[in-house]
Write a protein that holds these residues in place. Structure first.
Motif, PDB file in Angstrom:
ATOM      1  N   ARG A 154       9.176   1.141   3.004  1.00 45.48           N
ATOM      2  CA  ARG A 154      10.126   2.036   2.334  1.00 45.48           C
ATOM      3  C   ARG A 154       9.551   3.444   2.442  1.00 45.48           C
ATOM      4  O   ARG A 154       8.371   3.658   2.170  1.00 45.48           O
ATOM      5  CB  ARG A 154      10.295   1.655   0.871  1.00 45.48           C
ATOM      6  N   LEU A 155      10.389   4.378   2.864  1.00 44.89           N
ATOM      7  CA  LEU A 155       9.949   5.766   3.011  1.00 44.89           C
ATOM      8  C   LEU A 155      10.947   6.681   2.321  1.00 44.89           C
ATOM      9  O   LEU A 155      12.143   6.613   2.569  1.00 44.89           O
ATOM     10  CB  LEU A 155       9.842   6.146   4.492  1.00 44.89           C
ATOM     11  N   SER A 156      10.424   7.519   1.445  1.00 42.78           N
ATOM     12  CA  SER A 156      11.231   8.533   0.785  1.00 42.78           C
ATOM     13  C   SER A 156      10.702   9.897   1.224  1.00 42.78           C
ATOM     14  O   SER A 156       9.497  10.138   1.161  1.00 42.78           O
ATOM     15  CB  SER A 156      11.117   8.392  -0.735  1.00 42.78           C
ATOM     16  N   MET A 157      11.595  10.751   1.712  1.00 43.32           N
ATOM     17  CA  MET A 157      11.218  12.106   2.112  1.00 43.32           C
ATOM     18  C   MET A 157      12.039  13.083   1.282  1.00 43.32           C
ATOM     19  O   MET A 157      13.270  13.073   1.339  1.00 43.32           O
ATOM     20  CB  MET A 157      11.482  12.331   3.603  1.00 43.32           C
ATOM     21  N   THR A 158      11.351  13.922   0.511  1.00 42.73           N
ATOM     22  CA  THR A 158      12.021  14.918  -0.313  1.00 42.73           C
ATOM     23  C   THR A 158      11.731  16.295   0.267  1.00 42.73           C
ATOM     24  O   THR A 158      10.588  16.758   0.245  1.00 42.73           O
ATOM     25  CB  THR A 158      11.545  14.840  -1.779  1.00 42.73           C
ATOM     26  N   ARG A 178       0.873  -1.178   0.000  1.00 42.56           N
ATOM     27  CA  ARG A 178       0.000   0.000   0.000  1.00 42.56           C
ATOM     28  C   ARG A 178       0.902   1.217   0.000  1.00 42.56           C
ATOM     29  O   ARG A 178       1.819   1.314   0.808  1.00 42.56           O
ATOM     30  CB  ARG A 178      -0.916  -0.017   1.224  1.00 42.56           C
ATOM     31  N   ARG A 179       0.626   2.162  -0.888  1.00 39.64           N
ATOM     32  CA  ARG A 179       1.471   3.340  -1.035  1.00 39.64           C
ATOM     33  C   ARG A 179       0.673   4.592  -0.657  1.00 39.64           C
ATOM     34  O   ARG A 179      -0.439   4.805  -1.132  1.00 39.64           O
ATOM     35  CB  ARG A 179       1.960   3.439  -2.477  1.00 39.64           C
ATOM     36  N   TYR A 180       1.280   5.410   0.194  1.00 39.66           N
ATOM     37  CA  TYR A 180       0.693   6.663   0.665  1.00 39.66           C
ATOM     38  C   TYR A 180       1.624   7.808   0.276  1.00 39.66           C
ATOM     39  O   TYR A 180       2.836   7.716   0.481  1.00 39.66           O
ATOM     40  CB  TYR A 180       0.540   6.649   2.191  1.00 39.66           C
ATOM     41  N   VAL A 181       1.054   8.893  -0.246  1.00 39.16           N
ATOM     42  CA  VAL A 181       1.859  10.026  -0.704  1.00 39.16           C
ATOM     43  C   VAL A 181       1.208  11.324  -0.241  1.00 39.16           C
ATOM     44  O   VAL A 181      -0.019  11.440  -0.205  1.00 39.16           O
ATOM     45  CB  VAL A 181       1.977  10.023  -2.252  1.00 39.16           C
ATOM     46  N   GLY A 182       2.047  12.307   0.103  1.00 36.37           N
ATOM     47  CA  GLY A 182       1.537  13.629   0.452  1.00 36.37           C
ATOM     48  C   GLY A 182       2.675  14.586   0.745  1.00 36.37           C
ATOM     49  O   GLY A 182       3.808  14.168   0.994  1.00 36.37           O
ATOM     50  N   THR A 183       2.361  15.868   0.692  1.00 38.68           N
ATOM     51  CA  THR A 183       3.330  16.906   1.029  1.00 38.68           C
ATOM     52  C   THR A 183       2.973  17.463   2.397  1.00 38.68           C
ATOM     53  O   THR A 183       1.885  18.014   2.587  1.00 38.68           O
ATOM     54  CB  THR A 183       3.344  18.028  -0.027  1.00 38.68           C
ATOM     55  N   LEU A 184       3.899  17.288   3.338  1.00 38.61           N
ATOM     56  CA  LEU A 184       3.676  17.728   4.711  1.00 38.61           C
ATOM     57  C   LEU A 184       4.407  19.038   4.966  1.00 38.61           C
ATOM     58  O   LEU A 184       5.366  19.377   4.271  1.00 38.61           O
ATOM     59  CB  LEU A 184       4.156  16.652   5.686  1.00 38.61           C
ATOM     60  N   PRO A 185       3.962  19.797   5.973  1.00 40.93           N
ATOM     61  CA  PRO A 185       4.606  21.075   6.281  1.00 40.93           C
ATOM     62  C   PRO A 185       6.057  20.895   6.710  1.00 40.93           C
ATOM     63  O   PRO A 185       6.426  19.882   7.298  1.00 40.93           O
ATOM     64  CB  PRO A 185       3.782  21.614   7.449  1.00 40.93           C
ATOM     65  N   ALA A 186       6.864  21.903   6.391  1.00 40.00           N
ATOM     66  CA  ALA A 186       8.262  21.938   6.830  1.00 40.00           C
ATOM     67  C   ALA A 186       8.492  23.242   7.576  1.00 40.00           C
ATOM     68  O   ALA A 186       7.883  24.271   7.266  1.00 40.00           O
ATOM     69  CB  ALA A 186       9.204  21.845   5.638  1.00 40.00           C
ATOM     70  N   ALA A 187       9.374  23.218   8.553  1.00 41.27           N
ATOM     71  CA  ALA A 187       9.644  24.399   9.374  1.00 41.27           C
ATOM     72  C   ALA A 187      10.289  25.530   8.569  1.00 41.27           C
ATOM     73  O   ALA A 187       9.980  26.698   8.789  1.00 41.27           O
ATOM     74  CB  ALA A 187      10.541  24.025  10.547  1.00 41.27           C
ATOM     75  N   ASP A 188      11.170  25.192   7.639  1.00 41.27           N
ATOM     76  CA  ASP A 188      11.901  26.243   6.928  1.00 41.27           C
ATOM     77  C   ASP A 188      11.962  26.009   5.422  1.00 41.27           C
ATOM     78  O   ASP A 188      12.976  26.249   4.780  1.00 41.27           O
ATOM     79  CB  ASP A 188      13.316  26.377   7.494  1.00 41.27           C
ATOM     80  N   GLY A 189      10.866  25.551   4.858  1.00 34.61           N
ATOM     81  CA  GLY A 189      10.791  25.342   3.416  1.00 34.61           C
ATOM     82  C   GLY A 189       9.354  25.143   2.997  1.00 34.61           C
ATOM     83  O   GLY A 189       8.445  25.147   3.828  1.00 34.61           O
ATOM     84  N   PRO A 190       9.134  24.952   1.682  1.00 35.97           N
ATOM     85  CA  PRO A 190       7.762  24.804   1.189  1.00 35.97           C
ATOM     86  C   PRO A 190       7.094  23.475   1.531  1.00 35.97           C
ATOM     87  O   PRO A 190       5.890  23.345   1.366  1.00 35.97           O
ATOM     88  CB  PRO A 190       7.900  24.969  -0.324  1.00 35.97           C
ATOM     89  N   GLY A 191       7.849  22.500   2.001  1.00 39.56           N
ATOM     90  CA  GLY A 191       7.228  21.237   2.392  1.00 39.56           C
ATOM     91  C   GLY A 191       8.153  20.061   2.218  1.00 39.56           C
ATOM     92  O   GLY A 191       9.262  20.179   1.690  1.00 39.56           O
ATOM     93  N   ILE A 192       7.663  18.914   2.677  1.00 40.77           N
ATOM     94  CA  ILE A 192       8.383  17.656   2.566  1.00 40.77           C
ATOM     95  C   ILE A 192       7.450  16.659   1.896  1.00 40.77           C
ATOM     96  O   ILE A 192       6.365  16.375   2.412  1.00 40.77           O
ATOM     97  CB  ILE A 192       8.796  17.104   3.950  1.00 40.77           C
ATOM     98  N   VAL A 193       7.864  16.144   0.745  1.00 44.91           N
ATOM     99  CA  VAL A 193       7.063  15.142   0.048  1.00 44.91           C
ATOM    100  C   VAL A 193       7.391  13.776   0.642  1.00 44.91           C
ATOM    101  O   VAL A 193       8.533  13.327   0.582  1.00 44.91           O
ATOM    102  CB  VAL A 193       7.343  15.148  -1.472  1.00 44.91           C
ATOM    103  N   TYR A 194       6.374  13.157   1.241  1.00 46.43           N
ATOM    104  CA  TYR A 194       6.511  11.809   1.803  1.00 46.43           C
ATOM    105  C   TYR A 194       5.954  10.811   0.802  1.00 46.43           C
ATOM    106  O   TYR A 194       4.869  11.015   0.244  1.00 46.43           O
ATOM    107  CB  TYR A 194       5.704  11.682   3.097  1.00 46.43           C
ATOM    108  N   ASP A 195       6.675   9.721   0.602  1.00 46.39           N
ATOM    109  CA  ASP A 195       6.228   8.616  -0.242  1.00 46.39           C
ATOM    110  C   ASP A 195       6.490   7.341   0.558  1.00 46.39           C
ATOM    111  O   ASP A 195       7.626   6.896   0.678  1.00 46.39           O
ATOM    112  CB  ASP A 195       7.006   8.622  -1.558  1.00 46.39           C
ATOM    113  N   LEU A 196       5.427   6.794   1.139  1.00 43.57           N
ATOM    114  CA  LEU A 196       5.519   5.658   2.056  1.00 43.57           C
ATOM    115  C   LEU A 196       4.880   4.428   1.427  1.00 43.57           C
ATOM    116  O   LEU A 196       3.729   4.486   0.986  1.00 43.57           O
ATOM    117  CB  LEU A 196       4.795   5.985   3.372  1.00 43.57           C
ATOM    118  N   THR A 197       5.619   3.329   1.394  1.00 42.50           N
ATOM    119  CA  THR A 197       5.081   2.056   0.929  1.00 42.50           C
ATOM    120  C   THR A 197       5.186   1.036   2.052  1.00 42.50           C
ATOM    121  O   THR A 197       6.271   0.809   2.588  1.00 42.50           O
ATOM    122  CB  THR A 197       5.844   1.536  -0.311  1.00 42.50           C
ATOM    123  N   LEU A 198       4.030   0.471   2.412  1.00 39.59           N
ATOM    124  CA  LEU A 198       3.970  -0.607   3.400  1.00 39.59           C
ATOM    125  C   LEU A 198       3.817  -1.915   2.634  1.00 39.59           C
ATOM    126  O   LEU A 198       2.909  -2.056   1.813  1.00 39.59           O
ATOM    127  CB  LEU A 198       2.777  -0.430   4.336  1.00 39.59           C
TER     128      LEU A 198
END
Length: 143
Positions: free
Chosen positions: A63-67, A30-50
């Motif tokens: 597997r988790l990728s954070m951009t 199952r893959r979950y994706v979203g852009t979460l808030p960041a303290a000092d930037g426009p955001g963090i793109v999370y791409d999580l696969t369970l």
């Protein structure tokens, strides 16, 4: 996975939406994706696969990728991690809530938790608390 999690108690299960089954090994991801808030930037793109060894499994690999967008001199910075996840029940204020606890592999493993809402997951903070800021910490299950 829904059948096993139902044994934990009431849960909003998203059916098979976003679930990918490997016909050879019977694993389910199952893959979950979203852009979460960041303290000092426009955001963090999370791409999580369970990844589950079977449809009704309560644990598996992740597997988790954070951009981090525009993190280093205007350039994105990507960080990947992997490890094991486990479905658990009970967070402060909701003893029937199901959450996924992710534990990274490595020398200094980090632990992260996501509240399972069926078609999405929400990043939990310290003490398994939901963010009080009103900001969106939701990742959405993809097709």
């Amino acid at each position: 996975m829904c059948a096993a999690l139902a044994a934990l108690g009431a849960m909003a299960c998203g059916g098979n939406k976003g679930a990918q089954t490997d016909a050879v090994s019977d694993t389910v991801s199952r893959r979950y994706v979203g852009t979460l808030p960041a303290a000092d930037g426009p955001g963090i793109v999370y791409d999580l696969t369970l990844v589950n060894p079977a449809e009704d499994s309560l644990a598996g690999d992740f597997r988790l990728s954070m951009t981090y967008l525009e993190a280093e001199n205007g350039q994105d910075a990507k960080f990947d991690s992997e490890g094991r996840w486990t479905a658990l029940r009970g967070i402060p204020g909701d003893s029937s809530a199901v959450f996924f606890q992710l534990v990274e592999t490595g020398v200094r493993p980090d632990t992260t938790a996501f509240l399972d809402l069926g078609d999405s997951v929400v990043l939990l903070g310290a003490g398994l608390q939901r963010a009080q800021s009103g900001l969106n910490y939701t990742l959405t299950l993809t097709e």
